[in-house]
Design an enzyme around this catalytic site. Sequence first.
Site, PDB file in Angstrom:
ATOM      1  N   SER A 112       0.808  -1.216   0.000  1.00  0.00           N
ATOM      2  CA  SER A 112       0.000   0.000   0.000  1.00  0.00           C
ATOM      3  C   SER A 112       0.845   1.272   0.000  1.00  0.00           C
ATOM      4  CB  SER A 112      -0.931   0.012   1.210  1.00  0.00           C
ATOM      5  OG  SER A 112      -1.799  -1.098   1.188  1.00  0.00           O
ATOM      6  N   HIS A 169       0.680   4.262   4.628  1.00  0.00           N
ATOM      7  CA  HIS A 169       0.180   5.058   3.506  1.00  0.00           C
ATOM      8  C   HIS A 169       0.811   6.452   3.524  1.00  0.00           C
ATOM      9  CE1 HIS A 169      -3.798   2.535   3.714  1.00  0.00           C
ATOM     10  NE2 HIS A 169      -2.753   1.815   3.342  1.00  0.00           N
TER      11      HIS A 169
END
Length: 266
Positions: A112, A169
């Site tokens: 991610s 993230h």
Amino acid sequence: MMSMLTPWVRRLLIANVAIFVLSAYFLPYLYRDFVLIPELLWQRPWTGISYMFLHGGWSHLLFNMIGLFFFGPRLEQRLGGPDFLKLYFLAGFGGAAFSFLFEPGAAVVGASGAIYGILLGFAMIWPRERIYIWGVLPVEAWILVSIMVGASVYMGFGGSGGNTAHFAHLGGLAFAFAYLKWRDFRRGSAQRDFKRRMEQAAEPSAGLSDRAQLARWGTIRLDGLHELNREEVSHLLEKAKLLGPRGLTPTERQFLDRMAGPSGGR
């Protein structure tokens, strides 16, 4: 928006899917040995990269690979393979770094951070590109990334992120942004250096000291010049004496160099 698969996007897709299948069905110890536990990063430094190729399930893998599939090829075409790969892995490592800072005890897996870096790179280059959420809702790239940043900050620092690695993230976004800005600066520096060398090559006196440049231009024979050139040379010589050779523009220095000629007089 979708482009044909580029070499590194294809390889990354294959590697992610293959390692997920191996770790989930054939070699479960891969998960144990290559998962990122940020507080143990000093003891297991390889996990700062290896965790990117592990995923918590098919839906986790699918979400990340869709992002890589749709946004990666065009970005790789724009950046070139080596820079695209640097962006991908730096963003992924950024996810590990932020997890180390903010969630040191959490186990982290997934690409991610790298995918968020890819999305940010896409939005920085094509901010007005429309992305269709669920295939129907058009959102410009910069708005989508802004929403993603805001959501990650809110859920990460608000403690409502569940099992999602929001700090990974954010780390991917931060490292990708820093890398792309550094890349732009480096490319701009190279262009400025090339322009400077071209200007120096066009100016025979560029390597001389200020005094030597003025002395060289002082050898110009004004009585042998056309009236218009004589007026311009006189004006520029006065300007050079007042401000120094660096006070002239490159075009003005080149003009005086031409008037001086290769032998120092004309």
